[in-house]
Design an enzyme around this catalytic site. Structure first.
Site, short mmCIF file in Angstrom:
data_model
loop_
_atom_site.label_atom_id
_atom_site.label_comp_id
_atom_site.label_asym_id
_atom_site.label_seq_id
_atom_site.Cartn_x
_atom_site.Cartn_y
_atom_site.Cartn_z
N GLY A 103 0.82 -1.21 0.00
CA GLY A 103 0.00 0.00 0.00
C GLY A 103 0.86 1.26 0.00
O GLY A 103 0.76 2.07 -0.89
N GLY B 52 5.78 0.83 10.89
CA GLY B 52 5.68 0.72 9.44
C GLY B 52 6.45 1.79 8.70
O GLY B 52 6.90 1.58 7.58
N GLU B 53 6.60 2.96 9.33
CA GLU B 53 7.13 4.09 8.56
C GLU B 53 8.47 4.61 9.04
O GLU B 53 9.23 5.21 8.27
CB GLU B 53 6.07 5.20 8.53
CG GLU B 53 4.90 4.76 7.69
CD GLU B 53 3.64 5.57 7.84
OE1 GLU B 53 3.42 6.43 7.00
OE2 GLU B 53 2.87 5.32 8.78
MO1 MOS Z 1 1.03 5.42 5.48
S1 MOS Z 1 1.71 6.78 4.07
O1 MOS Z 1 0.30 6.50 6.58
O2 MOS Z 1 -0.11 4.49 4.68
#
Ligand code: MOS
Length: 701
Positions: free
Chosen positions: A236, A663-664
């Site tokens: 995603g 995740g980021e």
């Molecule tokens: Mo992430 S860019 O907040 O899916």
């Protein structure tokens, strides 16, 4: 079927993905795999001007093409409710807002026939001169009311000008980052079907519940009419988040028009104008410090672009609000609306480009002060968030920097630039800090005990490849005090109720709260002797109140990135033989999938540093490198050794699982660490990404 599993407690063990076998044997169904009796296919007719009006569409000739059932366009499309999201307000008028915007959808019995007819369709336009090229001095730049996601546009503390005027050392530099596209492997795809008064949309989204909400409003449907399913999602990186993407809107319109199930899958080139990208940024950093490198002033300002369709404002300068201590701190954003596609979320929005600015400027400050760049960051550590003054719930940046320096062998580093040449390679090392907000959003989950000692947990979560389903299985099993094999976690269904999406690194932190609480409640009911009826015994928990009742803290994950580079003295090619990331991310539920996510994030950071750039042709407002041959994403051959390590980060102020989300943060700071290493190797400062071969060795390229 075999897989590694542990008896409770499972949290902390490297459980392999619970859906891994389904994925590698092709049993896992993605949005574009869904088959339905009578399924037909929609194909987008894209605008071939960047700005103007549609004068006429030759619908008659298109309808006469083989297999064509219908054509959707501005004259026959259903009227939509304006939800303030222009990218979804399709066929509602004759305006063309950017190159590639849908002007019609051809619906045919096969995708090939739909494509053939769409590509032959004649469209006449009245073209107007476009304004497509972003520049930091564009006269159209303005201050938006807020920046994403509803952050203040400007923050100001103290007197930056006075502090800069009195500072012993000043760094004043401009940094540029390009447009980038998310490029998940699985393209955006949606299949819509009406049956028994309900509309079901299978779509590749990070946020099934949010997409159901936005489509319900857009089409003015009765509540409960729409069900969005996204059981498996092939990547995603943000642009499959909120709200729905145009493929879903087109599929719903088409299914309603022809009364049959309709699938719309976008091709790779169609993703570039239609599903979002990271805006280019121009940033200015002004740092003032004492002679020994203690910051007295930080100013971070950023300019970005958006489209005419929607105001999407990257939060580029928020990175400086939480990172390093400074009594005088100012951050500011401006944006310009151009005749271009609409930017959208892309992994670590704001933080990724913003950290390139601040963490690069910190390296320039270290050089100017003659202070080691790790030491410089330690000297500017703080227990309170600099912009807000709020205490951090936990901040283990210093531990990450120290542990990283130890693992990387930083103590051996000679600080001089351009001082190490081995055969045809200049060699260097660099460091950068990283943070990412640790937020939690209200979510509802259901835990059901079935006869025979089996359990089903339902929550409208999404697993975009992160391992979220597996982590939730482990958390649920521990809360129920049963082995993980006794628990099945069902996700990706908006009917399970309100739930955060897989975005903002908030997924597991948000979903685990009601999952764990509902499981605890269910275990208590069973232990107290409540019988399990044949249809099961269910406990439900909605975390809205609990999330709202938390104490005021600034909550962030922290990290430190170390990079080693080799730069070809003749060609300027940059290689990255070694990357190290050390993270403080709260509790690590599953070290295997967590490490994989961070390796993925760091790889994306490397890719950002060296390769990724969406090239816009200013005449047409079109991203011309709209395929994976011309848009370069790092592959195995570009990646050397990547090491991930964690420091202990207990934090009771987050959520019941102590999860911060990861995740980021893996991408944040990596481009700066690499750029700083390239400077250390070659002596050439890198203020613009990507670091192409020419930029690596020639100043000012
Ligand atoms: Mo992430 S860019 O907040 O899916």
């Amino acid at each position: 079927m075999t897989r590694t599993w542990q008896a409770a407690p499972s949290v902390g063990h490297p459980l392999t993905r619970v859906e891994g076998l389904d994925k590698v044997t092709g049993q896992a169904r993605y949005a574009g795999d869904v088959d339905r009796r009578g399924l037909v296919h929609g194909w987008v007719v894209p605008a071939t001007i960047p700005r103007g009006r549609v004068l006429s569409l030759d619908v008659e000739a298109t309808l006469a093409m083989p297999g064509v059932l219908a054509v959707l366009h501005q004259d026959n499309a259903p009227r939509l409710t304006d939800i303030g999201e222009g990218t979804l307000f399709l066929f509602q008028g004759d305006r063309v807002a950017h190159w590639g915007a849908p002007v019609a959808l051809v619906i045919a019995d096969t995708p090939e026939r739909a494509r053939e007819a769409a590509e032959r369709m004649r469209v006449d336009y009245l073209a107007e001169p476009p304004d497509t090229v972003f520049r930091p001095d564009h006269p159209g730049l303005y201050r938006p009311e807020h920046v994403n996601p509803r952050n203040p546009t400007v923050t100001e503390k103290g007197d930056v000008e006075a502090a800069l005027a009195g500072a012993a050392v000043v760094v004043d530099a401009e940094y540029r980052t390009p447009a980038q596209h998310n490029n998940a492997m699985e393209p955006h795809s949606a299949t819509a079907e009406w049956a028994d008064g309900r509309l079901t949309v299978h779509t590749s989204t990070q946020y099934a519940y949010g997409v159901a909400q936005s489509l319900t409003k857009l089409f003015d449907l009765a509540p409960g009419t729409l069900r969005v399913l996204s059981e498996h999602v092939g990547g995603g990186f943000g642009n499959k988040g909120m709200p729905a993407r145009p493929d879903a809107v087109l599929a719903v319109m088409a299914a309603t028009l022809v009364g049959r199930p309709v699938r719309v899958t976008l091709t790779r080139p169609q993703l570039f104008p239609l599903t979002g990208y990271r805006t280019p940024t121009a940033q200015r950093l002004r740092l003032g410090a004492t002679a020994d490198g203690r910051l007295v002033a930080v100013e971070h300002t950023a300019a970005m672009q958006t489209s005419r369709l929607a105001e999407f404002t990257e939060q580029t300068a928020i990175y400086a609000r939480a990172m390093y201590a400074a009594d005088n701190l100012r951050t500011d954003h401006r944006v310009v609306a151009l005749d271009v596609p609409t930017p959208r979320w892309m992994r670590a929005p704001g933080e990724a480009p913003g950290s390139f600015g601040l963490e690069s400027a910190m390296d320039e400050l270290a050089e100017a002060c003659g202070v080691d760049p790790v030491e410089l960051r330690l000297r500017n550590d703080t227990s309170h968030e600099p912009a807000s003054g709020q205490p951090f719930s936990s901040r283990r940046l210093a531990e990450c920097l120290r542990e990283g320096a130890r693992r990387f062998g930083w103590a051996e580093r000679d600080p001089r630039p351009a001082a190490r040449r081995e055969a045809r390679w200049w060699r260097g090392t660099g460091v950068a800090g990283a943070h990412y907000p640790a937020r939690t959003a209200p979510t509802t989950a259901h835990a059901t005990a079935l006869p025979g000692g089996r359990y089903v947990v339902r929550v409208a979560a999404t697993d975009i490849g992160t391992g979220a389903r597996t982590a939730l299985t482990q958390l649920a099993a521990d809360a129920l005090e049963v082995p993980v094999d006794a628990v099945r976690v069902e996700i990706g269904d908006s009917d399970f109720g309100p739930a955060m999406g897989a975005g903002g690194s908030m997924g597991t932190a948000s979903w685990s709260w009601p999952v764990v609480t509902a499981c605890h409640d269910l275990a208590r009911r069973i232990a107290s002797g409540e019988p399990v009826p044949p249809e099961g015994l269910t406990s439900t928990f909605d975390s809205t109140e609990a999330v709202g009742a938390r104490a005021e803290f600034s909550r962030y994950a922290f990290g430190a990135h170390f990079a080693e580079v080799a730069v070809d003295v003749a060609t300027g090619e940059v290689r990255v033989p070694r990357l190290l990331g050390v993270y403080a991310v709260g509790r690590v539920v599953n070290p295997l999938t967590a490490t994989s996510q961070l390796i993925g994030g760091m790889t994306m950071g490397l890719s950002t540093a060296l390769l990724e750039e969406s090239t816009l042709d200013g005449r047409f407002g079109d991203f011309v490198n709209h395929n994976l041959a011309d848009y370069h994403v790092a592959t195995n051959a570009d990646v050397g050794a990547i090491e991930v390590a964690f420091v202990d980060d207990p934090d009771d102020e987050l959520n019941p699982s102590g999860v911060k989300g990861l995740g980021e943060i893996g991408i944040v700071g990596v481009p700066a660490a690499i750029a700083n290493a390239v400077w250390h190797a070659t002596g050439v400062r890198q203020r613009e990404l990507p670091i192409s071969p020419a930029r690596a060795i020639i100043s000012g390229q």
